[in-house]
Structures are given as structure tokens and as C-alpha cells.
Design an enzyme around this catalytic site. Sequence first.
Site, PDB file in Angstrom:
ATOM      1  N   GLU A   1       0.822  -1.203  -0.038  1.00  0.00           N
ATOM      2  CA  GLU A   1      -0.038  -0.018  -0.126  1.00  0.00           C
ATOM      3  C   GLU A   1       0.903   1.231  -0.032  1.00  0.00           C
ATOM      4  O   GLU A   1       1.933   1.204   0.516  1.00  0.00           O
ATOM      5  CB  GLU A   1      -0.789   0.024   1.256  1.00  0.00           C
ATOM      6  CG  GLU A   1      -2.385  -0.149   1.117  1.00  0.00           C
ATOM      7  CD  GLU A   1      -3.276  -0.227   2.339  1.00  0.00           C
ATOM      8  OE1 GLU A   1      -2.749   0.451   3.380  1.00  0.00           O
ATOM      9  OE2 GLU A   1      -3.977  -1.011   2.487  1.00  0.00           O
TER      10      GLU A   1
ATOM     11  N   GLU B   1     -12.844   1.312   8.978  1.00  0.00           N
ATOM     12  CA  GLU B   1     -11.715   2.314   9.256  1.00  0.00           C
ATOM     13  C   GLU B   1     -11.371   2.810   7.957  1.00  0.00           C
ATOM     14  O   GLU B   1     -11.119   2.118   6.911  1.00  0.00           O
ATOM     15  CB  GLU B   1     -10.472   1.458  10.006  1.00  0.00           C
ATOM     16  CG  GLU B   1     -10.790   0.767  11.235  1.00  0.00           C
ATOM     17  CD  GLU B   1      -9.765   0.221  11.804  1.00  0.00           C
ATOM     18  OE1 GLU B   1      -9.797  -0.005  13.474  1.00  0.00           O
ATOM     19  OE2 GLU B   1      -8.710  -0.173  11.264  1.00  0.00           O
TER      20      GLU B   1
ATOM     21  N   GLU C   1      -9.681  -1.029   6.539  1.00  0.00           N
ATOM     22  CA  GLU C   1     -10.487  -2.468   6.907  1.00  0.00           C
ATOM     23  C   GLU C   1     -11.425  -2.209   7.584  1.00  0.00           C
ATOM     24  O   GLU C   1     -11.902  -1.265   8.042  1.00  0.00           O
ATOM     25  CB  GLU C   1      -9.258  -3.062   7.655  1.00  0.00           C
ATOM     26  CG  GLU C   1      -9.043  -2.351   9.064  1.00  0.00           C
ATOM     27  CD  GLU C   1      -8.279  -3.330  10.169  1.00  0.00           C
ATOM     28  OE1 GLU C   1      -8.412  -4.706   9.862  1.00  0.00           O
ATOM     29  OE2 GLU C   1      -7.892  -2.945  11.178  1.00  0.00           O
TER      30      GLU C   1
HETATM   31  P1  ADP Z   1      -4.522  -3.161  11.828  1.00  0.00           P
HETATM   32  O1  ADP Z   1      -5.363  -4.404  11.306  1.00  0.00           O
HETATM   33  O2  ADP Z   1      -3.318  -3.560  12.495  1.00  0.00           O
HETATM   34  O3  ADP Z   1      -5.504  -2.443  12.761  1.00  0.00           O
HETATM   35  P2  ADP Z   1      -4.925  -1.224   9.699  1.00  0.00           P
HETATM   36  O4  ADP Z   1      -4.607  -1.242   8.335  1.00  0.00           O
HETATM   37  O5  ADP Z   1      -5.942  -0.872  10.505  1.00  0.00           O
HETATM   38  O6  ADP Z   1      -4.211  -2.515  10.367  1.00  0.00           O
HETATM   39  O7  ADP Z   1      -3.697   0.044  10.160  1.00  0.00           O
HETATM   40  C1  ADP Z   1      -3.485   0.263  11.521  1.00  0.00           C
HETATM   41  C2  ADP Z   1      -2.787   1.835  11.419  1.00  0.00           C
HETATM   42  O8  ADP Z   1      -1.347   1.823  10.978  1.00  0.00           O
HETATM   43  C3  ADP Z   1      -3.537   2.839  10.905  1.00  0.00           C
HETATM   44  O9  ADP Z   1      -4.331   3.317  12.004  1.00  0.00           O
HETATM   45  C4  ADP Z   1      -2.439   3.905  10.568  1.00  0.00           C
HETATM   46  O10 ADP Z   1      -2.076   4.650  11.618  1.00  0.00           O
HETATM   47  C5  ADP Z   1      -1.415   2.929  10.026  1.00  0.00           C
HETATM   48  N1  ADP Z   1      -1.625   2.644   8.603  1.00  0.00           N
HETATM   49  C6  ADP Z   1      -2.077   1.517   7.684  1.00  0.00           C
HETATM   50  N2  ADP Z   1      -2.107   1.720   6.490  1.00  0.00           N
HETATM   51  C7  ADP Z   1      -1.416   2.911   6.091  1.00  0.00           C
HETATM   52  C8  ADP Z   1      -1.141   3.321   5.075  1.00  0.00           C
HETATM   53  N3  ADP Z   1      -1.395   3.135   3.959  1.00  0.00           N
HETATM   54  N4  ADP Z   1      -0.172   4.824   5.274  1.00  0.00           N
HETATM   55  C9  ADP Z   1      -0.250   5.371   6.353  1.00  0.00           C
HETATM   56  N5  ADP Z   1      -0.346   4.746   7.466  1.00  0.00           N
HETATM   57  C10 ADP Z   1      -1.042   3.438   7.581  1.00  0.00           C
HETATM   58  P1  ADP Z   2      -9.346  -1.546  18.051  1.00  0.00           P
HETATM   59  O1  ADP Z   2      -9.176  -1.598  16.460  1.00  0.00           O
HETATM   60  O2  ADP Z   2     -10.662  -2.040  18.750  1.00  0.00           O
HETATM   61  O3  ADP Z   2      -8.642  -0.369  18.535  1.00  0.00           O
HETATM   62  P2  ADP Z   2      -6.891  -3.200  18.765  1.00  0.00           P
HETATM   63  O4  ADP Z   2      -6.151  -2.809  17.359  1.00  0.00           O
HETATM   64  O5  ADP Z   2      -6.543  -2.129  19.879  1.00  0.00           O
HETATM   65  O6  ADP Z   2      -8.411  -2.664  18.525  1.00  0.00           O
HETATM   66  O7  ADP Z   2      -6.960  -4.397  19.301  1.00  0.00           O
HETATM   67  C1  ADP Z   2      -8.090  -4.810  20.072  1.00  0.00           C
HETATM   68  C2  ADP Z   2      -7.609  -6.207  20.918  1.00  0.00           C
HETATM   69  O8  ADP Z   2      -7.578  -7.001  19.950  1.00  0.00           O
HETATM   70  C3  ADP Z   2      -6.210  -5.969  21.430  1.00  0.00           C
HETATM   71  O9  ADP Z   2      -6.189  -6.799  22.583  1.00  0.00           O
HETATM   72  C4  ADP Z   2      -5.296  -6.536  20.343  1.00  0.00           C
HETATM   73  O10 ADP Z   2      -4.108  -7.097  20.958  1.00  0.00           O
HETATM   74  C5  ADP Z   2      -6.105  -7.669  19.861  1.00  0.00           C
HETATM   75  N1  ADP Z   2      -6.242  -7.763  18.445  1.00  0.00           N
HETATM   76  C6  ADP Z   2      -6.566  -7.131  17.296  1.00  0.00           C
HETATM   77  N2  ADP Z   2      -6.304  -7.872  16.285  1.00  0.00           N
HETATM   78  C7  ADP Z   2      -5.559  -8.806  16.407  1.00  0.00           C
HETATM   79  C8  ADP Z   2      -4.875  -9.903  15.601  1.00  0.00           C
HETATM   80  N3  ADP Z   2      -5.161  -9.938  14.307  1.00  0.00           N
HETATM   81  N4  ADP Z   2      -4.073 -10.955  16.352  1.00  0.00           N
HETATM   82  C9  ADP Z   2      -4.056 -10.837  17.697  1.00  0.00           C
HETATM   83  N5  ADP Z   2      -4.507  -9.976  18.442  1.00  0.00           N
HETATM   84  C10 ADP Z   2      -5.376  -8.949  17.917  1.00  0.00           C
HETATM   85 MG    MG Z   3      -7.137  -1.505  12.157  1.00  0.00          MG
END
Ligand code: ADP
Ligand code: ADP
Ligand code: MG
Length: 478
Positions: free
Chosen positions: A199, A274, A287
Amino acid sequence: MKKILIANRGEIAVRIMRTAQRMGIKTVAVYSDADKNAMHVKVADEAVHIGPAPSSESYLVQEKIINAAKVTGAEGIHPGYGFLSENESFASLVKANNLIFIGPSEHAIKVMGSKLAAKAAVKAYDIPLVPGTDHAINDLEEGKSIAKEVGFPLLIKASAGGGGKGMKLVNEVSEFEEQFRAAKSEAMSAFGDDAVFIERYIESPRHIEFQVLFDQHGHGVHVLERECSVQRRHQKVVEESPSVKLDENLRQKMGADAVKVAQSCNYEGAGTVEFIMDATGKYYFLEMNTRLQVEHPVTEEITGIDLVEWQIRIARGEALHLQQTDIKGRGHAIELRIYAEDPDNNFLPSIGTLSTFKLPQGDGIRVDTGFEEGDEVPIYYDPMIAKLIVYGHNREAAIQRMHYAINNFKIEGIQSTLDFGHFTLAHPEFISGQYDTHFVKNFWKQGDNEISELEQVAALVAKRHWLRYKDRIKLPEG
Ligand code: ADP
Ligand code: ADP
Ligand code: MG
């Protein structure tokens, strides 16, 4: 449903039980060895022990959860967040045992659990996507040539990633090979799936998400947005609603897109769509999380809607009587996640006993927690110990109230993100509203360094030994 089991622990288990009990529904807790005295066990009407402390031997063991529901006569299972909440095989198993899964269908979990499948599903709905690839990249050379097209900096992301894990930033082509290999092997070990994609890295990004609610009859609404750009290690620490970035037009447009994303997988229940927004205000779908979100209370505070109540009512088959025009935000809410972490030390986990744990009280202050004074913070689980949520008639009032609430929240025995909360909410960049996801990296004295899983574990082990042996260790004078 007259009785439900909550397949979780900590603040979220307690929070779900409170709504269930208010609705006249009996609650069943499950707990591991580490949680036998935990608050969620005390709040529940009944509790079932499900094994040793590591979640792989307790909270993640599907059969144990199902058995606990059967022996207690629970009719439904609420998975909370984390653990089994986004596991489609668990949702199937629940149904195969004639129990109600309080969450979406296996289909929706499966599609949205894979970032690539999610992008494919929403394509037909004209939802803006971050420029990049729409398929898994296996071949290094293919990856490199796509990377050059997409441009640098870019992110290599694990399709199955979550919790801010499984992302690699690549600044230039010379870094690509190393990061590509690391991304694949880390995705495999963390998520059991080595599919990665590319991305474009959005510069100065803001994370803005929309809550959605859909019933089983095809009717759904969005429940406004949450701004979640204050993050450390790609994970949220402060969230607020509304977002200063959205005017009414943009809110309606993004909200309508969120509703379409939910429709693309025939969503049922509460979910979160999101988006990431760049400095020019353009937004892209990131996502969808097919579960209750950690930060859902800010939405509840400004709308008066109890999202857990609706999750339960929808799971019972009730029609969602809310129309989009019924959903109005009032005032402003902010949440601070209180992590058992040391912000002065790379936000490394900090364990120990909560020798003091006094909650703030007053109008417009809500604390969701699963801990009380004297409790031990176990090393086995997510380090979030509480959420401090404040409400004000406007953003300024909410910020003021948060400072007051932090001042009246007393935590001793561990390090926490309380003071970090003061710092953030007093910072001119935050006050102006013009902050992005680099806030911590740019302004916090210690930055936002990547730390490996190994470093996190090492810190915990060292701390545990220190707590156990500190009285026997003689440090040299001076
Ligand atoms: P997760 O499943 O770990 O939540 P996300 O795709 O929602 O993964 O991304 C988590 C965070 O990472 C976002 O809130 C943002 O801060 C950062 N991020 C993800 N994708 C991008 C992108 N293409 N460019 C910049 N920051 C990103
Ligand atoms: P939110 O998107 O609700 O802010 P977080 O990214 O903070 O959520 O994750 C919420 C909880 O789920 C945390 O305990 C995090 O460690 C867990 N979690 C989220 N996605 C995953 C994953 N793919 N694998 C393991 N733990 C995850
Ligand atoms: Mg996310």
C-alpha cells in the site's frame, strides 16, 4: 436469550456483563488460572474455570468455551474483542452447537478478516482504496517492480494482520528485499498466513473510523465517526468523537461509504469501518473490524446508544428501529486508554500489583475497567487495564474534564499512560485538532519506536524476576 457467556476477560467482559444484567440477562464468565480473582469473575452470575494462564490454553480454546456454555445453560456467546472475536471457525462452532454467536456471520468475519478479501469485496461499491496491490505478492521481483510503480515510501502489510502488527515501512527500493522477507516471515509466525501486499504510505495520515449497526433483516445505519490518530506502534491510545476534520457533508459521504462496506459482506451486528485520510482530506478504506471496538464508548457517550445492547438485540433477531436521521451526536467525548506500560521507556509493558487504584468520579466521567486496588496485572494478556472516557458539551470542555479526571485517577505499583494522557491533551497540536498519526513520534520525548516482540517479552521477564528477587539482591553501594 436469558443467559449469555462472555468469552473474554478484563474491562470488556465487565462492560458487556453490565449491559446484559441491565437487560435482565444472566451472565457467565470464563477465567484462566491468572484470573481466578479477577473482577469479571466477581461481576458475573456464574463463572467457569477454563485452564492455565496462557490464552492458547484457555481463552483461545474453542471447545472449552463451548463446554462452559453448555454446562451452564448459556444460550449465546459474546466474544468481546481480541481472542476469538474475529475467528470465523469459532463463530461456526458456536452455531453448530445450537448457540447464538453475538456477532456477525462467519462469511462477514472471513471476508473482512483478510484485508485483501475485504478490498476485493468493496471494489464493486465504488469505495476509495489506498493505491497499491489488490493481490498477495509472493515473488520478490514482482514486489519490487510493483513497489516502483506505487512509489516510496510504502507499506508492506500482512493481509491477516491486526492490532497494529504486521506492517513494514519501506522508504526506498534498497530496503525492499529485507522488509519483504521480514514481513512475510513475521506474518506467518504471528497470523499463520504469509500473504502480504503493498500500500502507498499515506503521508500525514489521520485514522477516522465509522461505527455501523446492521440487523439481520438488511437494515443498517452508521453511528458517526471516531478519530483515532493518536497511536503508538500503529495502535490507538486516545480516541475522540466527533472528528474535527469532518464537516456535515464529508461525514455523510464517509458514513454512506461505511454503510456500503458493511453491505458488501451482508454485515449483521456492530462493526467498524476504518478509513485513512491524507493531508488534503482525501480518504481511503483501510479495513473493517467485525466486532465491538475498544473505543466504542466515545460513540455511546455522544449518541446515547448502548452498542452492546444493540449487539444482543440484533443477535436475538430484533429489527433495528433506528433510522439514519435518528442518529445525532451531542457534545464531545474523548477516551484515553490506560495501558500498564512505561511511556518513558518505549511504552514497554509494566507489570506488578496495583497497590493504589482509585478511580475518578463525577459528571461526564466514565471508567471501564476490569481491575481493582490490590489486583495483580498479569503478564499474559493485553496490557490495557482501563479506559477513561469523558464527555463535555464541546471539545474544549471534554479536554478540560479529561485533565481533571486524570488528576483524580490514582495508580501506583505500575507505570501507566495516565501522564501521557495529560501530555497529549495539553499539547498545542492536539488542542488545535491538527494532529496526525505521527503525533507520538513527533512530540513525545521518547518517540514511537518499533520494539520487537522479543524485547517486550524480555522486559516482562526481567520485571517479573526483579519483583520476585528484589529484596534478596544487594546492589553495590553508590
Ligand atoms: P490493523 O489491522 O493492524 O488495525 P490497519 O490497516 O487498520 O491495521 O492499520 C493500522 C494503523 O496503521 C492505521 O491506523 C494507520 O495509523 C497505519 N496505517 C495503515 N495503513 C497505512 C497507510 N497505507 N499509510 C499510512 N499509515 C497506515
Ligand atoms: P481496536 O481496533 O478495537 O482499537 P486493537 O487494534 O487495539 O483494537 O485491538 C483490540 C484487541 O485485539 C487487543 O487486545 C489486540 O491485541 C487484539 N487484536 C486485534 N487484532 C488482533 C490480531 N489480528 N491478532 C491478535 N490480536 C489482535
Ligand atoms: Mg485497524
